[in-house]
Design a protein around this motif. Structure first.
Motif, PDB file in Angstrom:
ATOM      1  N   LYS A 279       1.004  -0.922   0.338  1.00  0.00           N
ATOM      2  CA  LYS A 279      -0.195  -0.036   0.235  1.00  0.00           C
ATOM      3  C   LYS A 279       0.308   1.701  -0.264  1.00  0.00           C
ATOM      4  CE  LYS A 279      -3.789  -2.570   2.457  1.00  0.00           C
ATOM      5  NZ  LYS A 279      -5.143  -2.113   3.696  1.00  0.00           N
ATOM      6  N   GLU A 280       1.832   1.103   0.278  1.00  0.00           N
ATOM      7  CA  GLU A 280       3.185   2.225   0.352  1.00  0.00           C
ATOM      8  C   GLU A 280       3.500   3.027  -0.619  1.00  0.00           C
ATOM      9  OE1 GLU A 280       2.652  -0.733   2.535  1.00  0.00           O
ATOM     10  OE2 GLU A 280       2.456   0.685   4.809  1.00  0.00           O
ATOM     11  N   GLY A 281       3.555   1.721  -2.202  1.00  0.00           N
ATOM     12  CA  GLY A 281       3.502   2.394  -3.469  1.00  0.00           C
ATOM     13  C   GLY A 281       5.181   1.725  -3.591  1.00  0.00           C
ATOM     14  N   ASP A 282       5.996   1.225  -2.839  1.00  0.00           N
ATOM     15  CA  ASP A 282       6.974   0.841  -2.785  1.00  0.00           C
ATOM     16  C   ASP A 282       7.178  -1.345  -3.137  1.00  0.00           C
ATOM     17  OD1 ASP A 282       6.366  -0.358  -0.511  1.00  0.00           O
ATOM     18  OD2 ASP A 282       8.301  -1.222   0.747  1.00  0.00           O
ATOM     19  N   PHE A 283       7.743  -1.282  -4.300  1.00  0.00           N
ATOM     20  CA  PHE A 283       7.284  -2.363  -5.376  1.00  0.00           C
ATOM     21  C   PHE A 283       8.152  -3.542  -4.374  1.00  0.00           C
ATOM     22  CE2 PHE A 283       5.236  -5.118  -8.270  1.00  0.00           C
ATOM     23  CZ  PHE A 283       6.398  -6.411  -8.564  1.00  0.00           C
ATOM     24  N   ASN A 284       7.122  -4.755  -3.720  1.00  0.00           N
ATOM     25  CA  ASN A 284       7.831  -5.911  -3.317  1.00  0.00           C
ATOM     26  C   ASN A 284       7.898  -6.645  -3.558  1.00  0.00           C
ATOM     27  OD1 ASN A 284       9.363  -7.294  -1.878  1.00  0.00           O
ATOM     28  ND2 ASN A 284       8.394  -6.341   0.652  1.00  0.00           N
ATOM     29  N   ASN A 285       8.334  -7.947  -4.542  1.00  0.00           N
ATOM     30  CA  ASN A 285       7.568  -8.975  -4.619  1.00  0.00           C
ATOM     31  C   ASN A 285       7.674 -10.016  -3.599  1.00  0.00           C
ATOM     32  OD1 ASN A 285       7.806  -8.504  -7.406  1.00  0.00           O
ATOM     33  ND2 ASN A 285       9.457  -8.980  -7.808  1.00  0.00           N
ATOM     34  N   LEU A 286       5.866 -10.790  -4.089  1.00  0.00           N
ATOM     35  CA  LEU A 286       5.329 -11.638  -2.868  1.00  0.00           C
ATOM     36  C   LEU A 286       5.990 -13.045  -3.184  1.00  0.00           C
ATOM     37  CD1 LEU A 286       2.110 -11.676  -0.976  1.00  0.00           C
ATOM     38  CD2 LEU A 286       3.372 -13.380  -2.343  1.00  0.00           C
ATOM     39  N   THR A 287       6.600 -13.549  -2.464  1.00  0.00           N
ATOM     40  CA  THR A 287       7.548 -15.067  -2.750  1.00  0.00           C
ATOM     41  C   THR A 287       6.993 -16.456  -2.083  1.00  0.00           C
ATOM     42  OG1 THR A 287       8.857 -14.714  -1.197  1.00  0.00           O
ATOM     43  CG2 THR A 287       9.284 -14.063  -3.093  1.00  0.00           C
ATOM     44  N   ALA A 288       5.773 -15.704  -0.799  1.00  0.00           N
ATOM     45  CA  ALA A 288       5.963 -17.507  -0.613  1.00  0.00           C
ATOM     46  C   ALA A 288       4.537 -17.117   0.918  1.00  0.00           C
ATOM     47  CB  ALA A 288       6.833 -18.355   0.315  1.00  0.00           C
ATOM     48  N   ALA A 289       3.582 -17.895   0.602  1.00  0.00           N
ATOM     49  CA  ALA A 289       2.072 -17.892   1.410  1.00  0.00           C
ATOM     50  C   ALA A 289       2.362 -19.276   1.805  1.00  0.00           C
ATOM     51  CB  ALA A 289       1.170 -17.306   0.397  1.00  0.00           C
ATOM     52  N   ALA A 290       1.169 -19.218   3.336  1.00  0.00           N
ATOM     53  CA  ALA A 290       0.515 -20.053   3.764  1.00  0.00           C
ATOM     54  C   ALA A 290      -0.532 -19.619   4.832  1.00  0.00           C
ATOM     55  CB  ALA A 290       1.328 -20.873   4.318  1.00  0.00           C
ATOM     56  N   TYR A 291      -1.456 -20.751   4.769  1.00  0.00           N
ATOM     57  CA  TYR A 291      -2.386 -20.573   5.173  1.00  0.00           C
ATOM     58  C   TYR A 291      -3.533 -21.505   5.968  1.00  0.00           C
ATOM     59  CZ  TYR A 291      -8.059 -19.123   5.806  1.00  0.00           C
ATOM     60  OH  TYR A 291      -9.070 -18.943   5.777  1.00  0.00           O
ATOM     61  N   HIS A 292      -3.478 -21.129   7.267  1.00  0.00           N
ATOM     62  CA  HIS A 292      -4.070 -21.652   7.992  1.00  0.00           C
ATOM     63  C   HIS A 292      -5.807 -21.845   8.429  1.00  0.00           C
ATOM     64  CE1 HIS A 292      -4.956 -23.908  12.221  1.00  0.00           C
ATOM     65  NE2 HIS A 292      -3.813 -24.560  12.371  1.00  0.00           N
ATOM     66  N   ARG A 293      -6.388 -22.547   7.669  1.00  0.00           N
ATOM     67  CA  ARG A 293      -8.111 -22.567   7.478  1.00  0.00           C
ATOM     68  C   ARG A 293      -8.511 -22.570   9.166  1.00  0.00           C
ATOM     69  NH1 ARG A 293      -8.561 -27.222   3.164  1.00  0.00           N
ATOM     70  NH2 ARG A 293      -6.983 -26.331   1.546  1.00  0.00           N
ATOM     71  N   LYS A 294      -8.079 -22.892   9.953  1.00  0.00           N
ATOM     72  CA  LYS A 294      -9.050 -23.239  11.448  1.00  0.00           C
ATOM     73  C   LYS A 294      -8.779 -21.596  11.968  1.00  0.00           C
ATOM     74  CE  LYS A 294      -9.172 -27.929  12.115  1.00  0.00           C
ATOM     75  NZ  LYS A 294      -9.126 -29.100  13.393  1.00  0.00           N
TER      76      LYS A 294
END
Length: 917
Positions: A279-294
Motif C-alpha cells: 500500500k505504501e507504493g514500494d514494489f516488493n514481490n510476494l514469494t511465499a504464503a501459507a494459510y491456516h484454515r481453522k
C-alpha cells in the motif's frame, strides 16, 4: 576396528530450496537440504537427516495426512516414495518433466502433481504392497503457462491450481456434474499461492505483485452432484438395477433424475474483495504464503525478507516483521497454528517463530559460503567449523544444532582447532589475525597478530594448550604466540613457499610444518625452535598430520601421493599412490573426460584414525578414501555426494551438450528463477548479467576422526557430513556357535550364572539381550562378575557401557559397572592402551555429558534453595521488627510473599510442571 561407516547426519546446512512441511502432530519440521531431507524435532531439540538422497536438488516435498509417507521430487522430475517410519525408500518414479508442487488430499486417497501447464491426479500409494505405487487417474489442462501451486478442499472433492498466466483453476477431483473446471482471473502477475476456505469452496488467490483476491462460491461443498455415467458404464449400472429393483422402478428413476438436475445450475464464483500488500507504493514481490484454515491466519513472505500475518477474510494485519534482507523462499504453519516456519535460500537460514509469544522456537543458519575446516572437541561432543564467510560455528553432535557463532573475523577462516581442555577454540583467518574463543563466556578473549600484515593459512595448538602457531601464505613464515600473555614468542623462517599445514606432535614438543617448497620441516619447541630435520619431498606438500601416538607422520603431496615418515629418524617408511582412487569429476565446461584431467588430482586433507592403523584422505572429489597404513592398500572408498546439481560430478563427456556454437552449459537456463533475469537472445543487453546462476563444485575441504573412533566428519560443498558406525543395522556376532541361543542366555540368568550369561550374550551380540544380561546382575555382585570376565570381553563390555550411558536412565548402575571393570582390569588394560584409547574416550564422552547435565541441575537447585532461605530470613526479620498488634496483617503479607516466592521457584499453586528444588 570396524569400517562399516554409514551416513549418519548432515550438519552445517539447514535449508537450501524447496518447500517446508510440518508433521501431522506439529512437533517436527521437514526441511529439504540440497538432495537430502532433514527432520527437525522441535520438542526434543534434535535434528536428523534421512539416509537417502536424490539425483538433483529437491524441488518439492509432499507429506501424507497421517505423516507416514512422503513424496520427494527433485529438479529433474525423479520422485522417491519414502516411509518416514522406517526411514527408507519404498518406490522410485519419474514424472518425465519438472514438477512444481505435490499435495496429498486430506483423506489420503489421492495426490496432485503440477507439471508443465497441467495437473495430474494420482491414486495415493496404500499400505499394501503394489507393483506400481503411482497410478495416474486423470490429467487436467487449462492454464496456458506453467503451474505454480495447488491446494485441496477439506473434503477432498476439489482442488485449485495456480499458474504463471495470472489465473487460478478450480478442478473437481471426481466427475461432478455441476463443476468440471472454473477459471479465476483478476490478477496482473503470476499466482504464488491459492487456498480454500475451511469447509467451503471459497478461494483465496495471491499473486506475485502482492495482490489478494477473495472469491466467493454460490454452492456449498454438499451441493456438488456426481455426473451420471454414460456409455458402457451406464449400461452396466442399468443391468444391475434391473436385476435388483425391476424394470419399472429403474425407468421411473431414470426419468426423474434429469428433471432434478435441471433445476440446479452450474457452480459460479464471484470476486468478493481485492486487497493489496504494497500500500505504501514500494514494489516488493510476494514469494511465499501459507494459510491456516481453522485459525484463519494468512502468512506471506516477500523478496525483501519481510513477512506479514493477516486475519482473513477481513484482512486485518496482526504482525509485520523482517526475517533478513534475503527473500523468503518457503513458509509453513503447523497443525495448531502456533508455529510458523520460514526458509531463506539465499542465506541458508531456517526459522520457526511462535507468533503469539513473539519468540523463536528454532533459529539456525549454516555458513553462507563453503566450509573450509573442522575440528572435534577432545570429548567428541562438539564440532567447530570455519567458513569462507568469516564465521566460526560450534555444533553439538548429539542434537545437530549450532549453539554459538563467532563473527569477529573480517575475512575467510582457514583453520580451526580445539585446545586440550576443550573449552577454547582457536581459528586462523585471511584477515591477518588468529583468535581464541572461550566456550564458557562465548567471547573472543585473545587476538594474535603478526608484526607485519600476513594471511594465515593454517593454525595449530600444542597438547598443553599454551602455545599457538600459525603459518603465513604470503611471507612463508611461522608465528608462535603464548596463549596466557598473547605475546609473540618467535617467528620461524626457512620455508621458501606458502605454508600449507601445521601439526604438533601429541607425544613430544615438535612442530611439523608443510610447505609448497617441497619440504616438511620439524621444529623443536624445547630447543629455541630450531629446525631439527628437513624432510625432502618429490612435490609440493598440501597437508601434514601426526599419528595419535606421535610415532609417525603422514604428508599429502601435489602428485597424489601420501608419504609416511618416521619423525625420530627422518626416514620414509612408506607411500601410497592415490591418483586412481581419487577420481576427480569433469566440470561442465571441460572438453575432456575426468580421466584425462590433470587438475585437482591430489589429496588436500589427511586424518589418522583413532587407533592409528588407517588414514582418511580427501580432496577435490566426491570420494573419500580410507587406507591401511601398514599394508598401504585401499580399505574402503566413501562417496559422500551423488547430487548432479553440483559441478564436477560427471565422469564422461556428454556429446549431446556440445554444439557447433559451443557448450550448452554456457546458456543459463535458470536465470529467470529466484529473481534472475532471463536473456532470451544473443546480443540482448537488457538484464543484469551478474544475476546468472552458477553450479558450485563438489570438494572435500577437511576430514577429522572423532576421538572415540566411532565416527568421522567431512566438510564439503554439501555441508558437514557425519559418518558413524551404526550398530543397530549391523549384525556382528562374536565367536558364535549353534549352542548360543536367547533361551540358553535366559536360562543361565535364572540359574544366577551371570558370567556365563554375559559371555553368551556378547557372542550373540544382540543389544537387548546384552542389556538384559548386564542389568540382571545385582549391584552387590558386580565386582565378582567383573573379575571373572576374560580380558577379551572387557573391551566389549566397556564399549557397550559407553553406548548405554547415552540413553539409559540407570546412571549409577552403569557407573558402578565401569568403576569395577577399570579397578579390576586396570593394570592389564595399560598394556593395550593404544587399541583401547577410542573406547575409553567414548566412555569419557558419555560420562562428561551426564556430568554437565547434572551440574546444571545441581546449580539450579542450589540457587533456588539459597533464594528460599533468603526469603525465609527476610520474613523472620520482618516479623521481629513489627509490633505485636499487627500479627494478622503480617501473616497475610507473609502468605503473599510465600506464594510469590513459590511462583518464582516454579512451584506455585496449580503449577505441576515447573522445576523443583
Amino acid at each position: 576396528m570396524k569400517f562399516a561407516y554409514r551416513f549418519s547426519n548432515l550438519l552445517g546446512t539447514v535449508y537450501r530450496c524447496g518447500n517446508l512441511n510440518f508433521t501431522c502432530d506439529g512437533n517436527s519440521l521437514i526441511s529439504p537440504v540440497g538432495n537430502r531431507v532433514t527432520v527437525f524435532d522441535l520438542k526434543n531439540n534434535k535434528s536428523d537427516t534421512l539416509p537417502l538422497a536424490t539425483r538433483y536438488n529437491i524441488k518439492c516435498v509432499g507429506l501424507s495426512p497421517d505423516g507416514r509417507l512422503a513424496i520427494i521430487v527433485d529438479e529433474g522430475g525423479n520422485a522417491l516414495l519414502v516411509s518416514l517410519v522406517c526411514r527408507s525408500v519404498l518406490h522410485h518414479f519419474h514424472f518425465k518433466g519438472a514438477v512444481h508442487s505435490v499435495s496429498f488430499s486430506p483423506d489420503g486417497r489421492k495426490f496432485v502433481v503440477t507439471k508443465g501447464h497441467g495437473a495430474q491426479l494420482y491414486h495415493a500409494p496404500g499400505r499394501r504392497r503394489e507393483f506400481n505405487a503411482f497410478v495416474l487417474d486423470k490429467t487436467y489442462f487449462g492454464p496456458y503457462d506453467e503451474t505454480t501451486c495447488v491446494s485441496w478442499t477439506d473434503d477432498s472433492k476439489c482442488f485449485v491450481v495456480g499458474s504463471k498466466d495470472m489465473s487460478a483453476w478450480v478442478f473437481g477431483a471426481e466427475r461432478w456434474d455441476n463443476l468440471i473446471y472454473y477459471a479465476l482471473g483478476g490478477h496482473k502477475d503470476a499466482i504464488v499461492a491459492c487456498f480454500f476456505e475451511s469447509d467451503s469452496l471459497d478461494v483465496y488467490t495471491l499473486s506475485q505483485d502482492g495482490a489478494l483476491c477473495v472469491w466467493q462460491c454460490d454452492t456449498p461443498p454438499e451441493g456438488l452432484r456426481l455426473k451420471a455415467p454414460s456409455g458402457w458404464r451406464a449400461d452396466l449400472l442399468q443391468r444391475e438395477e434391473d436385476q435388483e429393483e425391476g424394470e419399472e422402478e429403474s425407468a421411473v428413476r431414470g426419468k426423474a433424475a434429469p428433471a432434478a438436475e435441471e433445476q440446479q445450475g452450474k457452480v459460479k464464483y464471484s470476486r468478493l474483495a481485492k486487497h493489496f500488500f504494497n500500500k505504501e507504493g514500494d514494489f516488493n514481490n510476494l514469494t511465499a504464503a501459507a494459510y491456516h484454515r481453522k485459525a484463519h491466519l494468512l502468512v506471506t513472505g516477500f523478496a525483501s525478507g519481510i513477512f506479514h500475518l493477516h486475519e482473513l477474510p477481513d484482512f486485518n494485519l496482526i504482525h509485520s516483521l523482517s526475517v533478513s534482507d534475503q527473500r523468503v523462499a518457503s513458509v509453513a504453519i503447523n497443525s495448531s497454528g502456533d508455529w510458523i516456519a520460514f526458509g531463506c535460500s539465499g542465506l541458508g537460514q531456517l526459522l520457526v517463530w511462535e507468533w503469539q509469544s513473539e519468540s523463536y522456537v528454532l533459529k539456525q543458519q549454516g555458513h553462507f559460503n563453503s566450509m573450509v575446516s573442522l575440528a572435534y572437541s577432545p570429548d567428541g561432543q562438539y564440532i567447530a567449523t570455519g567458513g569462507d564467510d568469516g564465521k566460526v560455528k560450534v555444533w553439538n553432535t548429539l542434537s545437530g544444532f549450532c549453539f554459538v557463532t563467532f563473527t569477529e573475523h573480517s575475512s575467510g577462516v582457514t583453520g580451526v582447532t580445539f585446545t586440550a581442555t576443550g573449552y577454547v577454540v582457536v581459528s586462523s583467518s585471511m584477515d591477518g589475525t588468529v583468535r581464541a574463543f572461550d566456550l564458557h563466556r562465548y567471547r573472543n578473549f585473545r587476538t594474535f597478530t603478526s608484526p607485519r600484515p600476513a594471511q594465515f593459512s593454517c593454525v595449530a595448538v600444542d597438547t598443553s594448550g599454551e602455545i599457538v602457531s600459525a603459518g603465513a601464505q604470503d611471507s612463508f613464515e611461522i608465528f608462535i604466540w603464548s596463549v596466557q600473555t598473547g605475546r609473540l614468542l618467535d617467528v620461524l623462517s626457512g620455508h621458501e613457499g606458502p605454508i600449507s599445514g601445521l601439526c604438533f606432535n601429541p607425544a613430544r614438543s615438535v612442530l611439523a610444518s608443510a610447505s609448497w617448497d617441497k619440504t616438511v620441516r620439524l621444529w623443536d619447541m624445547a630447543d629455541s625452535w630450531r629446525t631439527t630435520e628437513t624432510l625432502a619431498l618429490t612435490s609440493d606438500a598440501l597437508a601434514v598430520t601426526f599419528r595419535p601416538d606421535g610415532a609417525e607422520l603422514a604428508v599429502a603431496t601435489l602428485n597424489s601421493q601420501i608419504t609416511f615418515w618416521d619423525p625420530e629418524n627422518a626416514v620414509q617408511t612408506g607411500s601410497i599412490e592415490g591418483r586412481h582412487d581419487l577420481k576427480t569429476g569433469r566440470k561442465e565446461l571441460d572438453k575432456i573426460t575426468a580421466k584425462h584431467a590433470a587438475k585437482g588430482k591430489a589429496f588436500t586433507t589427511l586424518c589418522y584414525s583413532a587407533d592409528g592403523q588407517s588414514v582418511l584422505a580427501g580432496g577435490m572429489s566426491r570420494f573419500v578414501c580410507l587406507y591401511h597404513v601398514k599394508e598401504q592398500i585401499l580399505r574402503k572408498k566413501f562417496e559422500i555426494c551423488c547430487n548432479l546439481s553440483l559441478d564436477a560430478m560427471e565422469e564422461f563427456l556428454n556429446r549431446r551438450k556440445m554444439t557447433e556454437f559451443g557448450n550448452l552449459a554456457l546458456i543459463d537456463q535458470d536465470a529467470a528463477e529466484e529473481g534472475g533475469v532471463a536473456i532470451p537472445l544473443p546480443g540482448v543487453k537488457k538484464g543484469d548479467m551478474s544475476s546468472r546462476h552458477f553450479k558450485p563444485e563438489i570438494r572435500v575441504t577437511s576430514l577429522r576422526f572423532s576421538p572415540t573412533g566411532r565416527c568421522w566428519a567431512a566438510t564439503s560443498t554439501e555441508g558437514l557430513l557425519i559418518y558413524s558406525l551404526d550398530a543397530r543395522m549391523l549384525f556382528d556376532p562374536f565367536e558364535l556357535d549353534a549352542s548360543v541361543t536367547p533361551a540358553r542366555i535366559r536360562a543361565a540368568l535364572c540359574q544366577r550364572d551371570f558370567t556365563r550369561a554375559i559371555l553368551m550374550a556378547f557372542r550373540l551380540n544382540e543389544r537387548k539381550l546384552l542389556q538384559e544380561a548386564l542389568e540382571s546382575v545385582p549391584w552387590g555382585e558386580i565386582e565378582v562378575v567383573s573379575s571373572s570376565l576374560p580380558d577379551l570381553y572387557v573391551e566389549k563390555v566397556l564399549e557397550f557401557l559407553a553406548s548405554s550411558l547415552e540413553v539409559s536412565r540407570h546412571l549409577e548402575f552403569y557407573l558402578i559397572w565401569t568403576q569395577k571393570l577399570l579397578m579390576v582390569h586396570g593394570q592389564k588394560l595399560k598394556s593395550r592402551a593404544g587399541s583401547l584409547l577410542p573406547t575409553v574416550q567414548f566412555l569419557q564422552k558419555s560420562i562428561q555429558r551426564h556430568r554437565d547435565d547434572i551440574a546444571k541441575l545441581c546449580d539450579w537447585n542450589h540457587y533456588n534453595l539459597r533464594f528460599a532461605l533468603a526469603v525465609s530470613q527476610q520474613r523472620g526479620l520482618k516479623r521481629a521488627s513489627e509490633p505485636p498488634g499487627s500479627e494478622e496483617e503480617a501473616d497475610a503479607s507473609v502468605s503473599d510473599e510465600d506464594s510469590d516466592s513459590l511462583h518464582l521457584l516454579g512451584a506455585g499453586p496449580g503449577d505441576t510442571d515447573g522445576p523443583r528444588p
